[in-house]
Write an enzyme that holds these catalytic residues in place. Structure first.
Site, PDB file in Angstrom:
ATOM      1  N   HIS A 304       0.804  -1.290   0.275  1.00 48.15           N
ATOM      2  CA  HIS A 304       0.104  -0.141  -0.168  1.00 48.15           C
ATOM      3  C   HIS A 304       0.837   1.492  -0.158  1.00 48.15           C
ATOM      4  CE1 HIS A 304      -3.238   2.658   1.275  1.00 48.15           C
ATOM      5  NE2 HIS A 304      -3.899   1.784   0.969  1.00 48.15           N
ATOM      6  N   ASP A 361      -7.912  -5.177  -0.163  1.00 44.46           N
ATOM      7  CA  ASP A 361      -8.518  -5.970  -1.293  1.00 44.46           C
ATOM      8  C   ASP A 361      -8.241  -7.327  -1.134  1.00 44.46           C
ATOM      9  OD1 ASP A 361      -7.657  -3.036  -3.102  1.00 44.46           O
ATOM     10  OD2 ASP A 361      -9.667  -4.108  -2.865  1.00 44.46           O
TER      11      ASP A 361
END
Ligand code: SDX
Length: 426
Positions: A304, A361
């Site tokens: 991320h 996700d």
């Protein structure tokens, strides 16, 4: 005395204001940089660049903290509902009973889609990706509601129309894609229950609305509701800064979210787990490829830009998956693979050194599979969740009396001036 930051360039020292946020984040205000020094900054991907001061969402990537308008994501996921979080993000307050009731009435009143829009769905080629359809349909809403954002339409109507109709359109596009009759929204169902019913109810097999799945869908959409200046939200702000209507700006956000590095990752994770499941030794091969700098393969659902720790949303989703699987007495081999992959990665030096952890996700697709959502609709599910955040972020800009057109600078690295040569002489 406001704090400043000094910059020395070509023998001159310049001072720029230091901006300090409510959580102690610090930024150099360079809005006068070019005017005073002739310099601009360069920051591909905006890794170090803030685009705005915002009061909506706070993320601490090192500590894995996420708060919406000051409320922790853990508390909102545990105690709130998606409707209430949507209201909170847009209005900066948790609604009273009456305010939530009025918001819900508007959501219900706006839940139908103009019958002419059904033809749009029918003219898309079969197999069109639902994100492409959704982006086009949201832009088309402006044609059906031309008085959008005019004096006679108050903001809550504009907002609830989008929140409600996008959910209905998503379910409609699914039904039409499988050649089934469209199921209409029902006034007696909540926002999330209505969506599940519109997706899966059928004249020959009435859909049983399972309260566990309604709770799971509320949590799923709460977790996706906003995330400060991510790629798609930044796109909504940039496109909105040209003073285009809200729906067109949201359509740009949907397009940006589609990419596999961003919202499209939830679909890519499932495709990756399916590949691993169908390939003996696939797990170690995936980890090996992810670590190979010459291989463009990335472990989808990992890493991320902001979280250099475990994404707090992934933690909640992982727990929600276990809860739904236990309550519904179901299993999914992809969950076992995902957990094994996580365990291997979190003990591997490459992932540890690169601060790569599961992100929102990684487990979200497994939860959506348990609900029966088709894989190609996973990113649409992300988009429905992110709508309140996009709207709130756009509104924060639109309410700013100093709202500026977004227009980045560049450093030119192309050819110096040269003369045109007639084609006969080339
Ligand atoms: C979302 O911004 C948001 O808030 C987004 C989001 C939201 O709510 O809106 O949180 C939602 O988009 C989550 C992210 C979903 N995307 C994925 O899961 C795709 C896989 N992840 C990666 O592509 C990557 O981690 C990004 C794109 C998410 C972030 O990457 P960055 O910050 O641009 O960093 P990078 O690509 O330059 O990687 C830095 C290093 C590189 O290694 P080196 O060249 O420095 O040795 O980390 C490595 C990368 O190779 N790396 C990975 C990796 N992610 C980063 N290596 C293997 N697998 C990965 N997943």
């Amino acid at each position: 005395m406001a704090e400043t930051v000094k910059l020395t360039f070509e023998g001159e020292t310049y001072e720029f204001p230091l901006v300090i946020g409510t959580e102690g984040e610090k930024a150099i205000d360079i809005s006068k940089l070019r005017q005073t020094t002739g310099l601009i900054t360069l920051d591909p991907g905006f890794v170090n660049t803030g685009s705005c001061v915002s009061a909506i969402t706070f993320v601490d990537g090192e500590k894995g903290i996420l708060r919406f308008r000051g409320y922790s994501i853990e508390e909102l996921a545990r105690y709130s509902s998606f409707r209430e979080v949507a209201y909170l993000l847009i209005h900066n307050v948790l609604p009273t009973h009456e305010e939530l009731q009025n918001f819900s009435i508007l959501l219900n009143d706006q839940s139908m889609v103009h019958e002419d829009m059904q033809h749009f769905f029918e003219t898309f080629p079969r197999g069109s990706h639902p994100m492409g359809i959704l982006s086009a349909m949201v832009t088309a809403l402006k044609s059906f509601y031309p008085y959008l954002q005019s004096a006679e339409e108050e903001m809550d109507r504009t907002v609830t129309r989008l929140l409600s109709k996008v959910r209905t359109m998503a379910a409609m596009s699914y039904k039409i894609s499988i050649g089934h009759k469209v199921t209409y929204p029902r006034p007696d169902l909540s926002y999330c229950a209505n969506f599940l019913n519109m997706m899966f109810d059928s004249p020959v097999k009435p859909y049983h609305i399972h309260k566990e799945l309604v709770k799971a869908l509320n949590v799923f959409w709460i977790l996706h509701a906003d995330h400060e200046q991510n790629c798609s939200t930044a796109s909504v702000r940039v496109v909105g800064s040209g003073r285009v209507n809200l729906y067109a700006a949201i359509s740009a956000g949907i397009a940006a979210l589609w990419g596999p590095l961003h919202g499209g990752a939830n679909q890519a994770v499932i495709e990756m787990l399916m590949d691993i499941k169908n390939d003996r030794g696939g797990l170690s091969r995936a980890v090996k490829r992810a670590k190979d700098r010459n291989d463009p393969f990335r472990l989808m659902g990992f890493g991320h830009r902001v979280y250099k720790s475990y994404d707090p949303r992934a933690k909640i989703l992982k727990k929600m998956v276990d809860r739904v699987f236990t309550k519904l007495k179901i299993s999914d081999p992809l969950l076992d693979i995902a957990k094994e992959l996580e365990e291997i990665a979190l003990q591997d030096d490459y992932f540890i050194d690169h601060n790569l952890y599961p992100n929102v996700d990684f487990y979200s697709g497994i939860l959506l599979r348990a609900m029966g959502i088709p894989t190609n609709m996973f990113t649409v599910m992300f988009a429905i969740g992110r709508l309140p955040g996009w709207i709130a972020q756009w509104k924060e800009d639109a309410d700013d009396p100093k709202w500026k057109l977004s227009r980045p600078r560049q450093i030119y690295a192309g050819p110096r001036k040269r003369k045109y040569v007639a084609i006969e002489k080339r």
